[in-house]
Design a protein around this motif. Sequence first.
Motif, PDB file in Angstrom:
ATOM      1  N   GLU A  25       1.029  11.629  -9.778  1.00 57.67           N
ATOM      2  CA  GLU A  25       0.453  12.961  -9.611  1.00 57.67           C
ATOM      3  C   GLU A  25       1.460  14.035 -10.008  1.00 57.67           C
ATOM      4  OE1 GLU A  25      -2.359  15.823  -8.746  1.00 57.67           O
ATOM      5  OE2 GLU A  25      -2.558  13.642  -8.955  1.00 57.67           O
ATOM      6  N   GLN A  26       2.738  13.814  -9.649  1.00 62.39           N
ATOM      7  CA  GLN A  26       3.782  14.759 -10.040  1.00 62.39           C
ATOM      8  C   GLN A  26       3.915  14.825 -11.557  1.00 62.39           C
ATOM      9  OE1 GLN A  26       5.302  16.668  -7.872  1.00 62.39           O
ATOM     10  NE2 GLN A  26       6.616  17.709  -9.351  1.00 62.39           N
ATOM     11  N   VAL A  27       3.853  13.650 -12.192  1.00 59.32           N
ATOM     12  CA  VAL A  27       3.926  13.617 -13.662  1.00 59.32           C
ATOM     13  C   VAL A  27       2.747  14.365 -14.266  1.00 59.32           C
ATOM     14  CG1 VAL A  27       3.793  12.087 -15.664  1.00 59.32           C
ATOM     15  CG2 VAL A  27       5.268  11.496 -13.741  1.00 59.32           C
TER      16      VAL A  27
ATOM     17  N   TYR B 168       0.831  -1.206   0.000  1.00 63.08           N
ATOM     18  CA  TYR B 168       0.000   0.000   0.000  1.00 63.08           C
ATOM     19  C   TYR B 168       0.867   1.258   0.000  1.00 63.08           C
ATOM     20  CZ  TYR B 168      -3.520   3.381   1.465  1.00 63.08           C
ATOM     21  OH  TYR B 168      -4.340   4.472   1.540  1.00 63.08           O
ATOM     22  N   ARG B 169       1.954   1.231   0.810  1.00 61.30           N
ATOM     23  CA  ARG B 169       2.859   2.390   0.810  1.00 61.30           C
ATOM     24  C   ARG B 169       3.499   2.568  -0.565  1.00 61.30           C
ATOM     25  NH1 ARG B 169       4.355   0.390   5.969  1.00 61.30           N
ATOM     26  NH2 ARG B 169       6.205  -0.574   5.064  1.00 61.30           N
ATOM     27  N   GLY B 170       3.875   1.434  -1.204  1.00 61.34           N
ATOM     28  CA  GLY B 170       4.420   1.529  -2.558  1.00 61.34           C
ATOM     29  C   GLY B 170       3.403   2.109  -3.525  1.00 61.34           C
ATOM     30  N   LYS B 171       2.161   1.702  -3.359  1.00 59.32           N
ATOM     31  CA  LYS B 171       1.088   2.235  -4.207  1.00 59.32           C
ATOM     32  C   LYS B 171       0.947   3.740  -4.006  1.00 59.32           C
ATOM     33  CE  LYS B 171      -3.931   1.847  -4.821  1.00 59.32           C
ATOM     34  NZ  LYS B 171      -4.307   3.093  -4.161  1.00 59.32           N
ATOM     35  N   LEU B 172       1.017   4.172  -2.741  1.00 62.14           N
ATOM     36  CA  LEU B 172       0.914   5.606  -2.467  1.00 62.14           C
ATOM     37  C   LEU B 172       2.074   6.375  -3.100  1.00 62.14           C
ATOM     38  CD1 LEU B 172      -0.226   5.664   1.280  1.00 62.14           C
ATOM     39  CD2 LEU B 172      -1.611   5.997  -0.768  1.00 62.14           C
ATOM     40  N   GLN B 173       3.282   5.796  -3.038  1.00 64.11           N
ATOM     41  CA  GLN B 173       4.432   6.455  -3.656  1.00 64.11           C
ATOM     42  C   GLN B 173       4.253   6.565  -5.166  1.00 64.11           C
ATOM     43  OE1 GLN B 173       7.894   4.277  -2.435  1.00 64.11           O
ATOM     44  NE2 GLN B 173       7.810   4.990  -0.311  1.00 64.11           N
ATOM     45  N   LEU B 174       3.783   5.471  -5.785  1.00 54.51           N
ATOM     46  CA  LEU B 174       3.545   5.511  -7.228  1.00 54.51           C
ATOM     47  C   LEU B 174       2.465   6.528  -7.581  1.00 54.51           C
ATOM     48  CD1 LEU B 174       3.668   1.706  -8.131  1.00 54.51           C
ATOM     49  CD2 LEU B 174       5.384   3.447  -8.628  1.00 54.51           C
ATOM     50  N   GLU B 175       1.432   6.590  -6.754  1.00 53.39           N
ATOM     51  CA  GLU B 175       0.378   7.571  -7.004  1.00 53.39           C
ATOM     52  C   GLU B 175       0.922   8.989  -6.877  1.00 53.39           C
ATOM     53  OE1 GLU B 175      -2.692   6.603  -4.278  1.00 53.39           O
ATOM     54  OE2 GLU B 175      -3.582   5.052  -5.562  1.00 53.39           O
ATOM     55  N   ALA B 176       1.816   9.204  -5.879  1.00 56.75           N
ATOM     56  CA  ALA B 176       2.413  10.532  -5.717  1.00 56.75           C
ATOM     57  C   ALA B 176       3.275  10.882  -6.928  1.00 56.75           C
ATOM     58  CB  ALA B 176       3.240  10.580  -4.434  1.00 56.75           C
ATOM     59  N   GLN B 177       4.062   9.901  -7.398  1.00 58.71           N
ATOM     60  CA  GLN B 177       4.883  10.146  -8.584  1.00 58.71           C
ATOM     61  C   GLN B 177       4.007  10.410  -9.807  1.00 58.71           C
ATOM     62  OE1 GLN B 177       7.463   6.764  -8.940  1.00 58.71           O
ATOM     63  NE2 GLN B 177       8.554   7.178  -7.025  1.00 58.71           N
TER      64      GLN B 177
END
Length: 306
Positions: free
Chosen positions: A225-227, A214-223
Amino acid sequence: MADKNTQPAAWTDADNGVAVWANQADLAEVLRDILGISYDVRLCQTRPVVHQGNTVFLCVLEAPAVALCQAICNGTELRSALEDIRADIAAALACWRTARDRVVLVDVAMLRQEPESFLKHFNIDADDETLNRLRGAIPSAPDAVCQSLSRDRLQFDADLAVLAGEFSAAVLPFAAADPDMALQLFLDGQHDAEERTLLRAQQHSMYEQMDALYRGKLQLEAQLEQVHMERQKLADKQPLLAKALRDCEENLKQEKENRATAEHLAEIWEQENHGLRAEVHKLYNSRSFRLMAPLRFARRILRGNR
């Protein structure tokens, strides 16, 4: 008051009376009235807590599986029902562990099956009126299917399963009680608790893995979102960049046109220059220019003497 020589051994020193607690108010009041024939009885309004002294406690509860059936039939939410049952059983067992000589645990199922044995155990005359009043206060037992489902559900709660086994082993044994069966229930509860502990450890490990995912998913979602933000910035700049590109193209086109014009003029001027040079060369090579050379020389001399 009953003669101390005829009272149960655990109650012979109950000089401060008997405290009755049941998680069913109607049953508690009836027990107070019936036991009040021989004892100084008071009701516990809250879950019992053993204090210093020699007050005897009578705790009357349904077994967890039966209590769960009754709570669900009464419309209680499952989680709330389990919490209440756990709190009731834990409080009663805590009292029993603290002062086993002054705390008596009674399973309502035993009252339901053997009310005469209960009254006889406490030296109360089991006349018809008393029996009928006691039976009327005891709630009917849920059907066997409901109890079986409740017992299966309790196996998923390791702590409550252990409490249920300990309660079965600790309740007051009447004539119809089977101590060996109660002990077996207690041991089964402990065995099931060990299995549940292992399953909980595995479940905890799975939860940790799920949490990491889940934390990895959140990091990917943050990245991501940055993109998206960078993409939006580029999209916002695109009209300006397109306009700048069009301006550059127009300037380049104008420069090309100016260069073509300049090259054309240069070509014309080169042609004119070439023509003029040809005429000058022709003039210098003409007979008249050569014949006039002495005169031009004399003229320069005359100008120099002035």
